[in-house]
Design a protein around this motif. Sequence first.
Motif, PDB file in Angstrom:
ATOM      1  N   TYR A 151       0.662  -1.217   0.381  1.00 61.88           N
ATOM      2  CA  TYR A 151       0.305  -0.142   0.622  1.00 61.88           C
ATOM      3  C   TYR A 151       1.066   1.130   0.134  1.00 61.88           C
ATOM      4  CZ  TYR A 151      -3.877  -2.698   1.595  1.00 61.88           C
ATOM      5  OH  TYR A 151      -4.657  -3.390   2.192  1.00 61.88           O
ATOM      6  N   GLN A 152       0.727   1.817  -1.125  1.00 60.96           N
ATOM      7  CA  GLN A 152       1.744   3.669  -1.627  1.00 60.96           C
ATOM      8  C   GLN A 152       0.473   4.446  -1.127  1.00 60.96           C
ATOM      9  OE1 GLN A 152       4.789   2.187  -4.011  1.00 60.96           O
ATOM     10  NE2 GLN A 152       3.775   1.026  -4.411  1.00 60.96           N
ATOM     11  N   LEU A 153       1.150   5.519  -0.164  1.00 60.08           N
ATOM     12  CA  LEU A 153       0.596   6.673  -0.302  1.00 60.08           C
ATOM     13  C   LEU A 153       1.684   7.649  -0.856  1.00 60.08           C
ATOM     14  CD1 LEU A 153      -1.406   8.432   2.122  1.00 60.08           C
ATOM     15  CD2 LEU A 153       0.220  10.132   1.752  1.00 60.08           C
ATOM     16  N   SER A 154       1.708   8.897  -1.417  1.00 54.61           N
ATOM     17  CA  SER A 154       2.639   9.559  -1.967  1.00 54.61           C
ATOM     18  C   SER A 154       2.073  10.570  -2.148  1.00 54.61           C
ATOM     19  CB  SER A 154       3.068   9.699  -3.373  1.00 54.61           C
ATOM     20  OG  SER A 154       4.359  10.689  -3.847  1.00 54.61           O
ATOM     21  N   GLY A 155       2.142  11.781  -1.036  1.00 59.10           N
ATOM     22  CA  GLY A 155       1.319  13.460  -0.983  1.00 59.10           C
ATOM     23  C   GLY A 155       2.286  14.407  -2.210  1.00 59.10           C
ATOM     24  N   TYR A 156       1.507  15.012  -2.694  1.00 57.98           N
ATOM     25  CA  TYR A 156       2.117  15.753  -3.976  1.00 57.98           C
ATOM     26  C   TYR A 156       2.863  17.104  -3.471  1.00 57.98           C
ATOM     27  CZ  TYR A 156      -1.309  14.022  -7.145  1.00 57.98           C
ATOM     28  OH  TYR A 156      -2.687  13.643  -8.095  1.00 57.98           O
ATOM     29  N   MET A 157       2.879  17.441  -2.320  1.00 56.83           N
ATOM     30  CA  MET A 157       4.017  17.998  -2.239  1.00 56.83           C
ATOM     31  C   MET A 157       4.369  17.865  -0.155  1.00 56.83           C
ATOM     32  SD  MET A 157       2.392  22.478  -2.403  1.00 56.83           S
ATOM     33  CE  MET A 157       4.099  22.638  -1.884  1.00 56.83           C
ATOM     34  N   ARG A 158       5.563  17.698   0.239  1.00 57.22           N
ATOM     35  CA  ARG A 158       6.096  17.038   1.283  1.00 57.22           C
ATOM     36  C   ARG A 158       5.011  17.718   2.279  1.00 57.22           C
ATOM     37  NH1 ARG A 158      11.356  17.572   2.845  1.00 57.22           N
ATOM     38  NH2 ARG A 158      11.537  17.514   0.414  1.00 57.22           N
ATOM     39  N   ASP A 159       4.519  17.955   2.557  1.00 58.69           N
ATOM     40  CA  ASP A 159       3.249  18.659   3.919  1.00 58.69           C
ATOM     41  C   ASP A 159       1.846  18.368   3.510  1.00 58.69           C
ATOM     42  OD1 ASP A 159       3.074  20.653   2.305  1.00 58.69           O
ATOM     43  OD2 ASP A 159       3.548  22.353   3.948  1.00 58.69           O
ATOM     44  N   SER A 160       1.774  17.942   2.471  1.00 54.03           N
ATOM     45  CA  SER A 160       0.026  17.220   1.584  1.00 54.03           C
ATOM     46  C   SER A 160      -0.207  16.901   2.275  1.00 54.03           C
ATOM     47  CB  SER A 160       0.104  16.882  -0.183  1.00 54.03           C
ATOM     48  OG  SER A 160       0.638  17.962  -0.286  1.00 54.03           O
ATOM     49  N   VAL A 161      -0.089  15.595   3.085  1.00 51.53           N
ATOM     50  CA  VAL A 161      -0.903  14.721   4.167  1.00 51.53           C
ATOM     51  C   VAL A 161      -0.063  15.057   5.488  1.00 51.53           C
ATOM     52  CG1 VAL A 161      -1.740  12.114   4.648  1.00 51.53           C
ATOM     53  CG2 VAL A 161      -1.098  13.461   2.265  1.00 51.53           C
ATOM     54  N   ALA A 162       0.192  15.070   6.484  1.00 49.94           N
ATOM     55  CA  ALA A 162       0.402  15.493   7.900  1.00 49.94           C
ATOM     56  C   ALA A 162       1.148  13.780   7.790  1.00 49.94           C
ATOM     57  CB  ALA A 162      -0.566  16.188   8.794  1.00 49.94           C
ATOM     58  N   ASP A 163       0.348  13.053   7.611  1.00 52.39           N
ATOM     59  CA  ASP A 163       1.365  12.016   8.437  1.00 52.39           C
ATOM     60  C   ASP A 163       1.151  11.361   7.418  1.00 52.39           C
ATOM     61  OD1 ASP A 163       1.474   9.641   9.886  1.00 52.39           O
ATOM     62  OD2 ASP A 163       0.522   9.795  11.780  1.00 52.39           O
ATOM     63  N   PRO A 164       1.887  10.774   6.634  1.00 49.77           N
ATOM     64  CA  PRO A 164       1.142   9.486   5.561  1.00 49.77           C
ATOM     65  C   PRO A 164       1.903   8.003   5.897  1.00 49.77           C
ATOM     66  CG  PRO A 164       3.361  11.130   4.615  1.00 49.77           C
ATOM     67  CD  PRO A 164       3.463  11.499   6.417  1.00 49.77           C
ATOM     68  N   CYS A 165       2.935   7.609   6.772  1.00 50.66           N
ATOM     69  CA  CYS A 165       3.034   6.446   7.435  1.00 50.66           C
ATOM     70  C   CYS A 165       1.009   5.942   8.352  1.00 50.66           C
ATOM     71  CB  CYS A 165       3.376   6.730   7.935  1.00 50.66           C
ATOM     72  SG  CYS A 165       5.079   6.125   7.044  1.00 50.66           S
ATOM     73  N   GLY A 166       0.737   7.250   8.629  1.00 51.16           N
ATOM     74  CA  GLY A 166      -0.239   7.033   9.180  1.00 51.16           C
ATOM     75  C   GLY A 166      -1.682   7.145   8.608  1.00 51.16           C
ATOM     76  N   GLU A 167      -0.945   7.835   7.543  1.00 54.17           N
ATOM     77  CA  GLU A 167      -2.925   7.668   6.633  1.00 54.17           C
ATOM     78  C   GLU A 167      -2.723   6.182   5.623  1.00 54.17           C
ATOM     79  OE1 GLU A 167      -6.631   9.087   5.213  1.00 54.17           O
ATOM     80  OE2 GLU A 167      -5.221   9.718   6.685  1.00 54.17           O
ATOM     81  N   ILE A 168      -2.016   6.055   5.388  1.00 48.98           N
ATOM     82  CA  ILE A 168      -2.324   4.747   4.806  1.00 48.98           C
ATOM     83  C   ILE A 168      -2.134   3.786   5.327  1.00 48.98           C
ATOM     84  CG2 ILE A 168       1.046   4.062   4.460  1.00 48.98           C
ATOM     85  CD1 ILE A 168      -1.714   3.879   1.653  1.00 48.98           C
TER      86      ILE A 168
END
Length: 164
Positions: free
Chosen positions: A134-151
Amino acid sequence: MGLSLVGLSSCALGQDDGAGTAPTSEEKSADLAKFDPCTFFKPEELTSYGVSTQAEDFTLVSFQPGCAWNGKKMDIALQKNEDETVDSLEKGAHDEYTRIKIAGRDSARMIVAGGEGTGGCITVVPAGGGIVLYQLSGYMRDSVADPCGEIEKIAEQTASRLPE
């Protein structure tokens, strides 16, 4: 598109099953071979994640097919790999590789080498003798506050449907 390539070797096969015999690659991958990452998510799940319901091919290497879904703040992708395991991936080069539990399965949080702080994260979940990423990539480094938590939240909600 913000998704990054996860380069995994295709040479890690034959984990011992505890009985002293290693399953063949055909036995290991039978369930995962039938699994289609591109049709895994339900449309209402994709909408709730803030991404399109339209899957796009995300097969960057032949041994790791998958699809991606694009959103305004982030993209998510789901790939399968019949050759790797959570254990075999740990030996690679990463900025982070932390063991976690996802839906009761021994899984891992992975940030690829050079990926720390870029707004992306991968959750590696065992499935059908191989792994699903499962991979998540925000468009900008701060687009998603917690990318690991979200994915990890997405994986936790859906991993029970993955092949055993």
